[in-house]
Design a protein around this motif. Structure first.
Motif, PDB file in Angstrom:
ATOM      1  N   ASP A  18       0.822  -1.207   0.000  1.00 43.06           N
ATOM      2  CA  ASP A  18       0.000   0.000   0.000  1.00 43.06           C
ATOM      3  C   ASP A  18       0.857   1.258   0.000  1.00 43.06           C
ATOM      4  O   ASP A  18       1.918   1.299   0.613  1.00 43.06           O
ATOM      5  CB  ASP A  18      -0.888   0.052   1.252  1.00 43.06           C
ATOM      6  N   THR A  19       0.361   2.281  -0.664  1.00 47.15           N
ATOM      7  CA  THR A  19       0.974   3.595  -0.545  1.00 47.15           C
ATOM      8  C   THR A  19       0.455   4.224   0.741  1.00 47.15           C
ATOM      9  O   THR A  19      -0.510   3.749   1.346  1.00 47.15           O
ATOM     10  CB  THR A  19       0.581   4.489  -1.734  1.00 47.15           C
ATOM     11  N   SER A  20       1.056   5.310   1.143  1.00 47.35           N
ATOM     12  CA  SER A  20       0.608   5.946   2.388  1.00 47.35           C
ATOM     13  C   SER A  20      -0.830   6.440   2.266  1.00 47.35           C
ATOM     14  O   SER A  20      -1.596   6.371   3.227  1.00 47.35           O
ATOM     15  CB  SER A  20       1.530   7.096   2.775  1.00 47.35           C
ATOM     16  N   ARG A  21      -1.250   6.904   1.089  1.00 49.03           N
ATOM     17  CA  ARG A  21      -2.629   7.362   0.925  1.00 49.03           C
ATOM     18  C   ARG A  21      -3.604   6.188   0.973  1.00 49.03           C
ATOM     19  O   ARG A  21      -4.690   6.302   1.511  1.00 49.03           O
ATOM     20  CB  ARG A  21      -2.787   8.133  -0.378  1.00 49.03           C
ATOM     21  N   THR A  22      -3.224   5.058   0.392  1.00 51.56           N
ATOM     22  CA  THR A  22      -4.077   3.877   0.447  1.00 51.56           C
ATOM     23  C   THR A  22      -4.175   3.391   1.884  1.00 51.56           C
ATOM     24  O   THR A  22      -5.257   3.057   2.355  1.00 51.56           O
ATOM     25  CB  THR A  22      -3.520   2.762  -0.460  1.00 51.56           C
ATOM     26  N   GLN A  23      -3.051   3.348   2.560  1.00 47.05           N
ATOM     27  CA  GLN A  23      -3.061   2.913   3.950  1.00 47.05           C
ATOM     28  C   GLN A  23      -3.945   3.801   4.799  1.00 47.05           C
ATOM     29  O   GLN A  23      -4.623   3.311   5.694  1.00 47.05           O
ATOM     30  CB  GLN A  23      -1.651   2.918   4.526  1.00 47.05           C
ATOM     31  N   TYR A  55     -10.373   8.603   0.845  1.00 43.76           N
ATOM     32  CA  TYR A  55     -10.471   7.802  -0.373  1.00 43.76           C
ATOM     33  C   TYR A  55     -10.974   8.646  -1.542  1.00 43.76           C
ATOM     34  O   TYR A  55     -10.441   8.575  -2.653  1.00 43.76           O
ATOM     35  CB  TYR A  55     -11.366   6.576  -0.181  1.00 43.76           C
ATOM     36  N   SER A  56     -11.999   9.455  -1.303  1.00 47.24           N
ATOM     37  CA  SER A  56     -12.572  10.290  -2.364  1.00 47.24           C
ATOM     38  C   SER A  56     -11.557  11.280  -2.915  1.00 47.24           C
ATOM     39  O   SER A  56     -11.527  11.542  -4.120  1.00 47.24           O
ATOM     40  CB  SER A  56     -13.799  11.039  -1.851  1.00 47.24           C
ATOM     41  N   ALA A  57     -10.725  11.819  -2.046  1.00 48.99           N
ATOM     42  CA  ALA A  57      -9.692  12.751  -2.492  1.00 48.99           C
ATOM     43  C   ALA A  57      -8.688  12.055  -3.403  1.00 48.99           C
ATOM     44  O   ALA A  57      -8.162  12.648  -4.340  1.00 48.99           O
ATOM     45  CB  ALA A  57      -8.979  13.367  -1.292  1.00 48.99           C
ATOM     46  N   LYS A  58      -8.464  10.778  -3.156  1.00 51.57           N
ATOM     47  CA  LYS A  58      -7.495  10.010  -3.935  1.00 51.57           C
ATOM     48  C   LYS A  58      -8.091   9.505  -5.238  1.00 51.57           C
ATOM     49  O   LYS A  58      -7.473   9.591  -6.288  1.00 51.57           O
ATOM     50  CB  LYS A  58      -7.028   8.825  -3.094  1.00 51.57           C
ATOM     51  N   ALA A  59      -9.308   8.967  -5.174  1.00 45.53           N
ATOM     52  CA  ALA A  59      -9.837   8.224  -6.323  1.00 45.53           C
ATOM     53  C   ALA A  59     -11.199   8.692  -6.799  1.00 45.53           C
ATOM     54  O   ALA A  59     -11.802   8.046  -7.636  1.00 45.53           O
ATOM     55  CB  ALA A  59      -9.903   6.741  -5.946  1.00 45.53           C
ATOM     56  N   GLY A  60     -11.703   9.754  -6.254  1.00 42.35           N
ATOM     57  CA  GLY A  60     -13.045  10.187  -6.630  1.00 42.35           C
ATOM     58  C   GLY A  60     -14.091   9.497  -5.775  1.00 42.35           C
ATOM     59  O   GLY A  60     -13.764   8.714  -4.889  1.00 42.35           O
ATOM     60  N   ASP A  61     -15.317   9.785  -6.054  1.00 39.06           N
ATOM     61  CA  ASP A  61     -16.396   9.295  -5.197  1.00 39.06           C
ATOM     62  C   ASP A  61     -17.264   8.259  -5.901  1.00 39.06           C
ATOM     63  O   ASP A  61     -18.431   8.119  -5.608  1.00 39.06           O
ATOM     64  CB  ASP A  61     -17.248  10.479  -4.736  1.00 39.06           C
ATOM     65  N   GLY A  63     -16.086   4.851  -6.864  1.00 41.34           N
ATOM     66  CA  GLY A  63     -15.556   3.502  -6.896  1.00 41.34           C
ATOM     67  C   GLY A  63     -16.278   2.544  -5.974  1.00 41.34           C
ATOM     68  O   GLY A  63     -17.096   2.913  -5.146  1.00 41.34           O
ATOM     69  N   ILE A  64     -15.929   1.296  -6.119  1.00 40.58           N
ATOM     70  CA  ILE A  64     -16.530   0.234  -5.318  1.00 40.58           C
ATOM     71  C   ILE A  64     -16.145   0.400  -3.850  1.00 40.58           C
ATOM     72  O   ILE A  64     -16.902   0.028  -2.956  1.00 40.58           O
ATOM     73  CB  ILE A  64     -16.148  -1.153  -5.889  1.00 40.58           C
ATOM     74  N   VAL A  65     -14.995   0.996  -3.586  1.00 40.42           N
ATOM     75  CA  VAL A  65     -14.578   1.260  -2.208  1.00 40.42           C
ATOM     76  C   VAL A  65     -15.551   2.239  -1.554  1.00 40.42           C
ATOM     77  O   VAL A  65     -15.947   2.060  -0.401  1.00 40.42           O
ATOM     78  CB  VAL A  65     -13.133   1.795  -2.152  1.00 40.42           C
ATOM     79  N   THR A  66     -15.948   3.255  -2.308  1.00 38.43           N
ATOM     80  CA  THR A  66     -16.930   4.209  -1.791  1.00 38.43           C
ATOM     81  C   THR A  66     -18.202   3.484  -1.377  1.00 38.43           C
ATOM     82  O   THR A  66     -18.764   3.757  -0.313  1.00 38.43           O
ATOM     83  CB  THR A  66     -17.243   5.290  -2.844  1.00 38.43           C
ATOM     84  N   ALA A  67     -18.652   2.556  -2.202  1.00 43.24           N
ATOM     85  CA  ALA A  67     -19.864   1.795  -1.881  1.00 43.24           C
ATOM     86  C   ALA A  67     -19.678   0.990  -0.597  1.00 43.24           C
ATOM     87  O   ALA A  67     -20.582   0.929   0.243  1.00 43.24           O
ATOM     88  CB  ALA A  67     -20.238   0.876  -3.035  1.00 43.24           C
ATOM     89  N   GLU A  68     -18.523   0.387  -0.431  1.00 43.32           N
ATOM     90  CA  GLU A  68     -18.265  -0.403   0.786  1.00 43.32           C
ATOM     91  C   GLU A  68     -18.277   0.485   2.023  1.00 43.32           C
ATOM     92  O   GLU A  68     -18.836   0.119   3.062  1.00 43.32           O
ATOM     93  CB  GLU A  68     -16.931  -1.139   0.669  1.00 43.32           C
ATOM     94  N   ILE A  69     -17.670   1.647   1.935  1.00 42.85           N
ATOM     95  CA  ILE A  69     -17.666   2.571   3.070  1.00 42.85           C
ATOM     96  C   ILE A  69     -19.096   3.001   3.388  1.00 42.85           C
ATOM     97  O   ILE A  69     -19.506   3.011   4.558  1.00 42.85           O
ATOM     98  CB  ILE A  69     -16.751   3.781   2.797  1.00 42.85           C
TER      99      ILE A  69
END
Length: 110
Positions: A18-23, A55-61, A63-69
């Motif tokens: 992981d990168t620091s932003r992902t972590q 997460y949104s700052a990194k990848a937008g709002d 993605g599937i990660v947004t849905a999980e959150i």
């Protein structure tokens, strides 16, 4: 239900690649789940909000990660007795998933 990238988020604990932003979002998300399990609901809500923002700052709002959150936040809202907020978050999560699916289909066709 296994939706490809969705299965990746189910194992969202930080790892050495992981990168620091992902972590950052993963640590916040996992900390929120721990706080929720310990019934520290206000803390859990704050941690989920922060995970979502990072997460949104990194990848937008979108993605599937947004849905999980959002789904985890919905579970929290149900647990604290706020079904209206839970339904709203579930609805947003379903919209994100639907958009993700459309994007994936478009990429396969294109």
């Amino acid at each position: 239900m296994n939706v490809g990238p969705l299965s990746k988020i189910l194992n969202s604990k930080p790892n050495r690649d992981d990168t620091s932003r992902t972590q950052a979002w993963k640590i916040l998300f996992e900390s929120g789940k721990l706080a929720q399990a310990e019934k520290k609901y206000e803390q859990a809500a704050q941690l989920y909000e922060r995970a979502h923002a990072v997460y949104s700052a990194k990848a937008g709002d979108k993605g599937i990660v947004t849905a999980e959150i959002l789904m985890q936040q919905a579970a929290l809202m149900e647990e604290i007795g706020n079904p209206a907020a839970a339904r709203e978050m579930q609805s947003k999560a379903r919209q994100v998933i639907a958009e993700f699916a459309r994007t994936q289909d478009a990429e396969k066709e294109g």
